[in-house]
Design a protein around this motif. Structure first.
Motif, PDB file in Angstrom:
ATOM      1  N   UNK A 317       1.815   7.518  60.952  1.00 52.63           N
ATOM      2  CA  UNK A 317       0.582   8.013  61.583  1.00 52.63           C
ATOM      3  C   UNK A 317       0.295   9.423  61.099  1.00 52.63           C
ATOM      4  N   UNK A 318      -0.964   9.817  61.252  1.00 59.45           N
ATOM      5  CA  UNK A 318      -1.357  11.159  60.815  1.00 59.45           C
ATOM      6  C   UNK A 318      -2.557  11.609  61.634  1.00 59.45           C
ATOM      7  N   UNK A 319      -2.592  12.882  61.978  1.00 59.10           N
ATOM      8  CA  UNK A 319      -3.746  13.450  62.678  1.00 59.10           C
ATOM      9  C   UNK A 319      -4.508  14.366  61.738  1.00 59.10           C
ATOM     10  N   UNK A 320      -5.823  14.475  61.948  1.00 59.45           N
ATOM     11  CA  UNK A 320      -6.656  15.311  61.103  1.00 59.45           C
ATOM     12  C   UNK A 320      -7.948  15.609  61.862  1.00 59.45           C
ATOM     13  N   UNK A 321      -8.793  16.422  61.259  1.00 64.40           N
ATOM     14  CA  UNK A 321     -10.116  16.712  61.819  1.00 64.40           C
ATOM     15  C   UNK A 321     -11.153  16.398  60.745  1.00 64.40           C
ATOM     16  N   UNK A 322     -12.167  15.648  61.101  1.00 61.26           N
ATOM     17  CA  UNK A 322     -13.208  15.286  60.144  1.00 61.26           C
ATOM     18  C   UNK A 322     -13.884  16.567  59.659  1.00 61.26           C
ATOM     19  N   UNK A 323     -13.965  16.728  58.312  1.00 58.73           N
ATOM     20  CA  UNK A 323     -14.511  17.968  57.770  1.00 58.73           C
ATOM     21  C   UNK A 323     -16.042  17.945  57.749  1.00 58.73           C
ATOM     22  N   UNK A 324     -16.622  19.005  57.220  1.00 54.59           N
ATOM     23  CA  UNK A 324     -18.082  19.160  57.232  1.00 54.59           C
ATOM     24  C   UNK A 324     -18.804  18.128  56.372  1.00 54.59           C
ATOM     25  N   UNK A 325     -18.036  17.431  55.543  1.00 55.27           N
ATOM     26  CA  UNK A 325     -18.650  16.401  54.696  1.00 55.27           C
ATOM     27  C   UNK A 325     -18.397  14.996  55.252  1.00 55.27           C
ATOM     28  N   UNK A 326     -17.854  14.921  56.466  1.00 53.89           N
ATOM     29  CA  UNK A 326     -17.626  13.624  57.087  1.00 53.89           C
ATOM     30  C   UNK A 326     -16.404  12.899  56.548  1.00 53.89           C
ATOM     31  N   UNK A 327     -15.409  13.627  56.051  1.00 54.73           N
ATOM     32  CA  UNK A 327     -14.232  12.996  55.452  1.00 54.73           C
ATOM     33  C   UNK A 327     -12.942  13.541  56.063  1.00 54.73           C
ATOM     34  N   UNK A 328     -11.890  12.729  55.957  1.00 53.19           N
ATOM     35  CA  UNK A 328     -10.525  13.160  56.266  1.00 53.19           C
ATOM     36  C   UNK A 328      -9.678  12.831  55.039  1.00 53.19           C
ATOM     37  N   UNK A 329      -8.508  13.441  54.962  1.00 47.60           N
ATOM     38  CA  UNK A 329      -7.641  13.206  53.791  1.00 47.60           C
ATOM     39  C   UNK A 329      -6.368  12.475  54.200  1.00 47.60           C
ATOM     40  N   UNK A 330      -5.823  11.732  53.245  1.00 41.08           N
ATOM     41  CA  UNK A 330      -4.599  10.966  53.462  1.00 41.08           C
ATOM     42  C   UNK A 330      -3.868  10.858  52.127  1.00 41.08           C
ATOM     43  N   UNK A 331      -2.579  11.156  52.133  1.00 39.93           N
ATOM     44  CA  UNK A 331      -1.794  11.009  50.910  1.00 39.93           C
ATOM     45  C   UNK A 331      -1.282   9.578  50.821  1.00 39.93           C
ATOM     46  N   UNK A 332      -1.593   8.930  49.692  1.00 40.45           N
ATOM     47  CA  UNK A 332      -1.135   7.564  49.479  1.00 40.45           C
ATOM     48  C   UNK A 332      -0.654   7.440  48.035  1.00 40.45           C
ATOM     49  N   UNK A 333       0.568   6.923  47.856  1.00 40.08           N
ATOM     50  CA  UNK A 333       1.168   6.752  46.529  1.00 40.08           C
ATOM     51  C   UNK A 333       1.152   8.047  45.732  1.00 40.08           C
ATOM     52  N   UNK A 334       1.407   9.153  46.424  1.00 35.76           N
ATOM     53  CA  UNK A 334       1.529  10.434  45.755  1.00 35.76           C
ATOM     54  C   UNK A 334       0.231  11.134  45.447  1.00 35.76           C
ATOM     55  N   UNK A 335      -0.922  10.564  45.861  1.00 39.14           N
ATOM     56  CA  UNK A 335      -2.211  11.188  45.591  1.00 39.14           C
ATOM     57  C   UNK A 335      -2.986  11.378  46.890  1.00 39.14           C
ATOM     58  N   UNK A 336      -3.794  12.447  46.934  1.00 40.74           N
ATOM     59  CA  UNK A 336      -4.657  12.695  48.077  1.00 40.74           C
ATOM     60  C   UNK A 336      -5.876  11.769  47.998  1.00 40.74           C
ATOM     61  N   UNK A 337      -6.106  11.006  49.065  1.00 50.95           N
ATOM     62  CA  UNK A 337      -7.273  10.124  49.151  1.00 50.95           C
ATOM     63  C   UNK A 337      -8.243  10.708  50.192  1.00 50.95           C
TER      64      UNK A 337
END
Length: 386
Positions: A317-337
């Motif tokens: 699980x991961x917590x985040x805050x939606x940024x000003x562009x309507x996106x959140x980030x998640x690291x998957x397979x070593x890359x930021x998505x």
């Protein structure tokens, strides 16, 4: 001259004693008296001088041409940055069509020529406990070391080594290796040689995230191994002996590189490493595999393959805050998505529940689901499911 021998002879020649009488008087055999008299008559007093008892021929003595070649090989191999021990020299003599003397004889010749520095405190090889895979592709070891360009720039070198055969599967340089670069190399090797049963590496972030500050997300290398059913093994932190084979390989590599001028560019280093790989795999006998070359050992047996055991699913699980562009980030397979939640949720705190590639995003305050995703590993931006 031995005075007693001359006295015996003169007792016979000048005083008229028989051989038997002289033998009795002087406590020697009659045959010895006869021998002394015969030598005296042939060569005078010098004939009764004690003679060496050494044999006239030495069938066990190393021929001078072999001795000279042993010393030449020691210099040649050392100048090439190659192994130059007695066993290696014996291997080269044999492959030149010459019958080599014993290893101890070669060592003695090198000692006599002052080409070996005694090291009585050096730990003997027999004291090490060694583990070796039974088949090629049973385990691949990987690591990153470094070398320098002529201008002092530090360059990283990535290498993959087969544990069983010591076969150098790949070696290449880069200014700095990232996780995706390691994944690319591993993918190429799987395509070329087939997937191994397991890998063994240290705990560098390009290989594993198990010791990362923020645990949970698996790196690209881990994901790739998981996809192919390859067992991943990592050494104990601060215990490089676990990767002893590849650590020893790095000593061989750097000794070979040291014997050559520093490369001017990364391309020059690439050419050097390609030359080294050919020499290491096809021309260098390896002590641990019966003085065979790694290529011979790698091709001699059938290859191991990955386990058929089902892979372990990834849950986190991961917590985040939606940024000003309507996106959140998640690291998957070593890359930021980047997951597109939508501008309507800007500033909203969210909870992401991840099961392998599936992600469910909910409002942390209300629990309302505001997006579901299936990660596409080939894309950075991920769209919500309809």
């Amino acid at each position: 001259m031995k005075p007693k021998n001359l006295v015996i002879v003169r007792a016979v020649v000048d005083q008229g004693l028989t051989h038997a009488e002289a033998a009795t008087r002087f406590g020697v055999t009659r045959q010895w008296v006869h021998t002394l008299v015969r030598r005296y008559e042939a060569d005078g007093p010098d004939g009764v001088t004690p003679r060496s008892r050494a044999p006239h021929t030495h069938p066990g003595r190393t021929p001078p041409v072999i001795r000279d070649r042993i010393i030449e090989l020691r210099h040649e191999l050392t100048n090439q940055g190659a192994d130059a021990g007695p066993a290696t020299i014996a291997w080269h003599l044999e492959h030149e069509g010459r019958k080599p003397p014993s290893i101890s004889t070669i060592r003695r010749i090198l000692h006599d020529a002052a080409l070996i520095t005694p090291a009585p405190n050096k730990r003997p090889r027999s004291s090490y406990i060694r583990f070796q895979a039974d088949l090629p592709n049973e385990c691949w070891q990987a690591d990153i070391t470094h070398w320098y360009l002529a201008n002092g720039t530090r360059i990283e070198i990535l290498d993959f080594l087969d544990d069983h055969a010591r076969y150098l599967l790949d070696i290449r340089p880069a200014a700095a290796f990232t996780g995706p670069m390691v994944v690319t190399v591993m993918t190429e090797l799987i395509t070329k040689y087939g997937a191994p049963h397991s890998t063994l590496t240290d705990n560098g972030l390009v290989f594993t995230t198990r010791l990362a500050r923020f645990k949970g997300a698996r790196g690209g290398f881990e994901k790739l191994l998981e996809t192919h059913g390859i067992t991943q093994k990592n050494g104990r932190p601060g215990h490089p002996q676990t990767q002893g084979k590849i650590e020893g390989f790095h000593q061989t590599l750097k000794r070979w590189l040291t014997a050559r001028p520093l490369p001017e560019t990364i391309n020059d280093l690439t050419h050097l490493l390609t030359e080294f790989r050919t020499w290491y795999n096809t021309a260098r006998p390896h002590r641990s595999i019966g003085r065979r070359t790694p290529q011979t050992a790698y091709t001699a047996l059938p290859k191991a393959s990955p386990s058929t055991n089902p892979r372990t699913a990834e849950w986190r699980s991961r917590t985040d805050i939606v940024d000003q562009y309507g996106k959140v980030t998640l690291r998957y397979a070593g890359k930021i998505r980047h997951l597109g939640i939508g501008n309507a949720h800007n500033g909203t705190p969210v909870l992401m529940l991840i099961h392998d590639r599936d992600v469910v995003v909910s409002n942390s305050n209300t629990g309302e689901t505001i997006g579901e995703f299936t990660i596409d590993p080939d894309k950075n931006y991920q769209r919500k499911k309809p």
